[in-house]
Write a protein that holds these residues in place. Structure first.
Motif, PDB file in Angstrom:
ATOM      1  N   PRO A   1      -3.835  13.269   2.137  1.00 23.91           N
ATOM      2  CA  PRO A   1      -3.588  13.133   0.633  1.00 23.91           C
ATOM      3  C   PRO A   1      -2.861  11.797   0.400  1.00 23.91           C
ATOM      4  O   PRO A   1      -2.078  11.384   1.318  1.00 23.91           O
ATOM      5  CB  PRO A   1      -2.462  14.271   0.742  1.00 23.91           C
ATOM      6  CG  PRO A   1      -1.969  14.620   1.946  1.00 23.91           C
ATOM      7  CD  PRO A   1      -3.208  14.017   2.817  1.00 23.91           C
ATOM      8  N   GLY A   2      -2.918  11.406  -0.654  1.00 26.86           N
ATOM      9  CA  GLY A   2      -2.216  10.254  -1.195  1.00 26.86           C
ATOM     10  C   GLY A   2      -1.725  10.304  -2.442  1.00 26.86           C
ATOM     11  O   GLY A   2      -2.149  11.255  -3.347  1.00 26.86           O
ATOM     12  N   ILE A   3      -0.556   9.639  -2.807  1.00 26.70           N
ATOM     13  CA  ILE A   3       0.135   9.944  -3.961  1.00 26.70           C
ATOM     14  C   ILE A   3      -0.121   8.506  -5.131  1.00 26.70           C
ATOM     15  O   ILE A   3       0.274   7.554  -4.668  1.00 26.70           O
ATOM     16  CB  ILE A   3       1.681   9.872  -4.042  1.00 26.70           C
ATOM     17  CG1 ILE A   3       1.933  10.966  -2.797  1.00 26.70           C
ATOM     18  CG2 ILE A   3       2.351  10.385  -5.491  1.00 26.70           C
ATOM     19  CD1 ILE A   3       1.689  12.217  -2.793  1.00 26.70           C
ATOM     20  N   ARG A   4      -1.099   9.019  -5.873  1.00 26.37           N
ATOM     21  CA  ARG A   4      -1.547   7.878  -6.859  1.00 26.37           C
ATOM     22  C   ARG A   4      -0.523   7.576  -7.845  1.00 26.37           C
ATOM     23  O   ARG A   4      -0.047   8.953  -8.515  1.00 26.37           O
ATOM     24  CB  ARG A   4      -2.853   8.228  -7.592  1.00 26.37           C
ATOM     25  CG  ARG A   4      -3.308   7.165  -8.361  1.00 26.37           C
ATOM     26  CD  ARG A   4      -4.963   7.142  -8.460  1.00 26.37           C
ATOM     27  NE  ARG A   4      -5.597   6.053  -9.214  1.00 26.37           N
ATOM     28  CZ  ARG A   4      -6.704   6.052  -9.675  1.00 26.37           C
ATOM     29  NH1 ARG A   4      -7.429   7.076  -9.454  1.00 26.37           N
ATOM     30  NH2 ARG A   4      -7.167   4.948 -10.331  1.00 26.37           N
TER      31      ARG A   4
ATOM     32  N   SER B   1       2.837  16.826  -0.042  1.00 29.95           N
ATOM     33  CA  SER B   1       1.606  16.226  -0.159  1.00 29.95           C
ATOM     34  C   SER B   1       1.671  14.758   0.339  1.00 29.95           C
ATOM     35  O   SER B   1       0.936  13.933   0.518  1.00 29.95           O
ATOM     36  CB  SER B   1       1.085  16.086  -1.593  1.00 29.95           C
ATOM     37  OG  SER B   1       0.702  17.168  -1.872  1.00 29.95           O
ATOM     38  N   LEU B   2       2.827  14.261   0.846  1.00 33.25           N
ATOM     39  CA  LEU B   2       2.988  13.012   1.573  1.00 33.25           C
ATOM     40  C   LEU B   2       2.440  13.029   2.974  1.00 33.25           C
ATOM     41  O   LEU B   2       2.681  14.062   3.753  1.00 33.25           O
ATOM     42  CB  LEU B   2       4.722  12.853   1.597  1.00 33.25           C
ATOM     43  CG  LEU B   2       5.360  12.217   0.433  1.00 33.25           C
ATOM     44  CD1 LEU B   2       6.897  12.027   0.693  1.00 33.25           C
ATOM     45  CD2 LEU B   2       4.514  10.705   0.073  1.00 33.25           C
TER      46      LEU B   2
ATOM     47  N   VAL C   1       0.936   5.537  -3.000  1.00 35.09           N
ATOM     48  CA  VAL C   1       1.895   5.787  -1.781  1.00 35.09           C
ATOM     49  C   VAL C   1       1.151   6.497  -0.858  1.00 35.09           C
ATOM     50  O   VAL C   1       0.816   7.527  -1.121  1.00 35.09           O
ATOM     51  CB  VAL C   1       3.167   6.127  -2.317  1.00 35.09           C
ATOM     52  CG1 VAL C   1       4.241   6.484  -1.040  1.00 35.09           C
ATOM     53  CG2 VAL C   1       4.101   5.191  -3.298  1.00 35.09           C
ATOM     54  N   GLY C   2       1.230   6.208   0.611  1.00 40.68           N
ATOM     55  CA  GLY C   2       0.779   6.958   1.588  1.00 40.68           C
ATOM     56  C   GLY C   2      -0.836   7.054   1.493  1.00 40.68           C
ATOM     57  O   GLY C   2      -1.537   6.378   0.739  1.00 40.68           O
ATOM     58  N   GLY C   3      -1.276   7.782   2.416  1.00 46.15           N
ATOM     59  CA  GLY C   3      -2.704   8.036   2.419  1.00 46.15           C
ATOM     60  C   GLY C   3      -3.509   6.977   3.060  1.00 46.15           C
ATOM     61  O   GLY C   3      -2.897   6.062   3.847  1.00 46.15           O
TER      62      GLY C   3
END
Length: 288
Positions: A30-33, A82-83, A207-209
């Motif tokens: 998962p990425g945080i769009r 979800s990070l 952020v992340g993913g």
């Protein structure tokens, strides 16, 4: 509620052989769009003025001048379940970059210019205040950011495509050699195309993913720089140590344009991330 991985998984099953789809979807993160038209709590902001500790100096590139403030991310406001990366439970990440094009400078940063981009972590609870930009800097327009959980996947030469095998024993790169999807995308190009279809339109701030590379895998690019070239036998091992912290896309409405509609990526070694050494994050630009 549908799963964050549903759309990309459906595209994989539709366009890829079953074994290849199963192996690739197993790698999704998962990425945080970060979007400006989302719902829920605000998780950050593009542009505007940063909130800095009272005793902090505005980041600068020695000999060239102060950096431009791009974005802030509130670690506590992110959908933490979800990070994919271990961010602090509270505090704010600030992203700075020397935007040469915007200020009409010939000093365009390259990967070697480590001081041309900076990540500043501001702990929660300490004395801090909004800081106006230094004289001569024109701040980007302020825009609130909201978080949406999206599926991200390895694509475009990522080392996991060589290291992960299907049930038949082929690597993902090998299994993709005979695959073609509409639009004349063939071989390992299909992974990037399917990921792009799932992401949809709009700036891909995240952020992340996994990164959404414009060219090759950003982890390989950083590893090659650290080791002195792509021919180093330790490239894959070094690349595996780096993860995406954040990416800031070209965004016309935010007046952020990176080269030829490119993307800025901040990557960091996993051990530095876990230790909170955000000053060791590295920034690279990819564009068409």
């Amino acid at each position: 509620m549908t799963s964050w991985r549903d759309r990309l998984s459906a595209l994989a099953r539709e366009h890829l052989p079953a074994e290849l789809a199963a192996a690739w979807t197993g790698l999704f993160r998962p990425g945080i769009r970060l979007v400006t038209d989302g719902e829920g709590a605000r998780v950050g902001r593009l542009g505007g003025a940063p909130v800095l500790p009272a005793d902090a100096q505005w980041p600068e590139w020695p000999g060239r001048g102060p950096l431009d403030f791009l974005a802030s991310v509130d670690c506590a406001a992110l959908p933490r379940e979800s990070l994919s990366i271990p961010l602090p439970a509270a505090g704010t990440l600030l992203f700075f970059y020397f935007d040469a094009d915007r200020r009409g400078s010939d000093d365009i940063p390259v990967l070697e210019d480590v001081d041309a981009a900076r990540v500043v972590f501001v702990p929660a609870g300490g004395p801090s205040a909004e800081r106006a930009a230094p004289d001569g800097l024109d701040p980007y327009p302020a825009r609130d950011l909201f978080g949406e959980v999206v599926a991200t996947a390895p694509e475009r030469e990522h080392i996991l495509l060589d290291q992960t095998r299907t049930a038949s024993g082929e690597t993902l790169d090998e299994a993709a050699e005979e695959v073609q999807i509409p639009g004349e995308f063939v071989g390992s190009e299909v992974f990037g195309e399917l990921a792009a279809q799932a992401r949809g339109r709009g700036p891909e701030h995240q952020v992340g993913g996994f990164a959404a590379p414009v060219q090759g895998a950003v982890e390989n690019e950083i590893a090659a720089h650290v080791l002195g070239g792509y021919r180093d036998p330790g490239l894959a091992e070094e690349a595996a140590q780096w993860v995406l912290l954040a990416q800031i896309d070209t965004d016309d409405e935010a007046d952020m344009i990176w080269g030829d509609a490119g993307m800025l990526y901040w990557v960091i070694r996993s051990d530095d991330l876990e230790a909170g050494r955000f000053d060791r994050a590295r920034c690279t630009l990819q564009c068409g």
